[in-house]
Write a protein that holds these residues in place. Structure first.
Motif, PDB file in Angstrom:
ATOM      1  N   ASP A 171       5.298   6.483   3.817  1.00  0.00           N
ATOM      2  CA  ASP A 171       3.935   6.411   3.295  1.00  0.00           C
ATOM      3  C   ASP A 171       3.656   5.112   2.561  1.00  0.00           C
ATOM      4  O   ASP A 171       2.706   5.019   1.782  1.00  0.00           O
ATOM      5  CB  ASP A 171       3.646   7.607   2.389  1.00  0.00           C
ATOM      6  N   THR A 172       4.486   4.111   2.798  1.00  0.00           N
ATOM      7  CA  THR A 172       4.246   2.805   2.205  1.00  0.00           C
ATOM      8  C   THR A 172       4.082   1.768   3.320  1.00  0.00           C
ATOM      9  O   THR A 172       4.563   1.952   4.437  1.00  0.00           O
ATOM     10  CB  THR A 172       5.393   2.376   1.266  1.00  0.00           C
ATOM     11  N   LEU A 173       3.384   0.699   2.999  1.00  0.00           N
ATOM     12  CA  LEU A 173       3.160  -0.374   3.959  1.00  0.00           C
ATOM     13  C   LEU A 173       3.215  -1.709   3.242  1.00  0.00           C
ATOM     14  O   LEU A 173       2.532  -1.906   2.235  1.00  0.00           O
ATOM     15  CB  LEU A 173       1.795  -0.204   4.637  1.00  0.00           C
TER      16      LEU A 173
ATOM     17  N   VAL B 260      -2.838   3.717  -3.043  1.00  0.00           N
ATOM     18  CA  VAL B 260      -2.609   2.823  -4.170  1.00  0.00           C
ATOM     19  C   VAL B 260      -2.271   1.459  -3.580  1.00  0.00           C
ATOM     20  O   VAL B 260      -1.496   1.352  -2.637  1.00  0.00           O
ATOM     21  CB  VAL B 260      -1.474   3.343  -5.070  1.00  0.00           C
ATOM     22  N   THR B 261      -2.883   0.418  -4.129  1.00  0.00           N
ATOM     23  CA  THR B 261      -2.685  -0.950  -3.645  1.00  0.00           C
ATOM     24  C   THR B 261      -2.152  -1.826  -4.772  1.00  0.00           C
ATOM     25  O   THR B 261      -2.514  -1.633  -5.932  1.00  0.00           O
ATOM     26  CB  THR B 261      -4.004  -1.557  -3.127  1.00  0.00           C
ATOM     27  N   TRP B 262      -1.292  -2.778  -4.437  1.00  0.00           N
ATOM     28  CA  TRP B 262      -0.812  -3.754  -5.395  1.00  0.00           C
ATOM     29  C   TRP B 262      -0.107  -4.894  -4.664  1.00  0.00           C
ATOM     30  O   TRP B 262       0.244  -4.769  -3.496  1.00  0.00           O
ATOM     31  CB  TRP B 262       0.129  -3.109  -6.422  1.00  0.00           C
ATOM     32  N   ALA B 263       0.022  -6.001  -5.340  1.00  0.00           N
ATOM     33  CA  ALA B 263       0.784  -7.128  -4.808  1.00  0.00           C
ATOM     34  C   ALA B 263       2.122  -7.165  -5.512  1.00  0.00           C
ATOM     35  O   ALA B 263       2.231  -6.925  -6.710  1.00  0.00           O
ATOM     36  CB  ALA B 263       0.035  -8.441  -5.039  1.00  0.00           C
TER      37      ALA B 263
ATOM     38  N   LEU C 169       0.852  -1.184   0.000  1.00  0.00           N
ATOM     39  CA  LEU C 169       0.000   0.000   0.000  1.00  0.00           C
ATOM     40  C   LEU C 169       0.887   1.231   0.000  1.00  0.00           C
ATOM     41  O   LEU C 169       1.972   1.223   0.582  1.00  0.00           O
ATOM     42  CB  LEU C 169      -0.886   0.040   1.254  1.00  0.00           C
ATOM     43  N   ALA C 170       0.411   2.279  -0.648  1.00  0.00           N
ATOM     44  CA  ALA C 170       1.120   3.558  -0.626  1.00  0.00           C
ATOM     45  C   ALA C 170       0.105   4.685  -0.465  1.00  0.00           C
ATOM     46  O   ALA C 170      -0.901   4.716  -1.180  1.00  0.00           O
ATOM     47  CB  ALA C 170       1.934   3.762  -1.895  1.00  0.00           C
TER      48      ALA C 170
END
Length: 167
Positions: free
Chosen positions: A38-40, A163-166, A7-8
């Motif tokens: 700001d990222t997880l 923003v989400t991504w794998a 996540l960002a």
């Protein structure tokens, strides 16, 4: 290679700069580089939490909230982030939650508690859940869920998109 949920938190202005960079770059590179703070990286915890809910409490209202928190909104277009410099291309391209959607997800996550679900952990493990996990997964899930709540709360307070991504 392990897949993990990423996540960002980003401002709409940052997204627009990335969109413009992708437009002018010969290879479409959006110059994606959100600040580390700001990222997880949720590892695979949120996916296991979703499986856990679906198996033990299939009608739980928390399932759509968790799904939206990691899948973004269907109409949140960030196709310009579909680039190797952003993610590895193994799973779906990055997705977006607008600041308004982030605020709603943050409110929904804030009132969620996973303690009742965690009480069903022994039965879930007996049914084959966490088969590759050594040790007690309760703390792992609780900590990652708390990180998700905190991440969205901060994004909402700062009126940021997610923003989400794998990867």
């Amino acid at each position: 290679m392990a897949l993990t949920q990423q996540l960002a938190r980003v401002s709409p202005q940052y997204l627009e700069r990335c969109r413009e960079a992708a437009t002018v770059s010969p290879d479409g590179d959006p110059q994606w580089d959100p600040p580390e703070d700001d990222t997880l990286d949720l590892d695979w915890a949120i996916w296991e939490l979703l499986w856990f809910y679906r198996r033990m409490q299939p009608d739980a209202s928390q399932i759509p909230v968790l799904e939206q928190a990691i899948n973004g909104d269907p109409d949140g277009s960030v196709s310009f982030l579909d680039h190797p410099e952003v993610y590895d291309g193994f799973d779906a391209p990055p997705a977006l939650l607008t600041p308004a959607a982030v605020s709603q997800v943050a409110r929904d996550l804030a009132v969620m508690g996973i303690a009742p679900l965690l009480e069903t952990l022994p039965a879930y493990r007996e049914a084959g859940g966490f088969s590759g996990f050594t040790g007690e997964p309760r703390e792992y899930l609780a900590n990652h869920f708390a990180l998700l709540q905190s991440f969205y709360s901060a994004a909402s307070e700062r009126e940021m998109a997610v923003v989400t991504w794998a990867d």
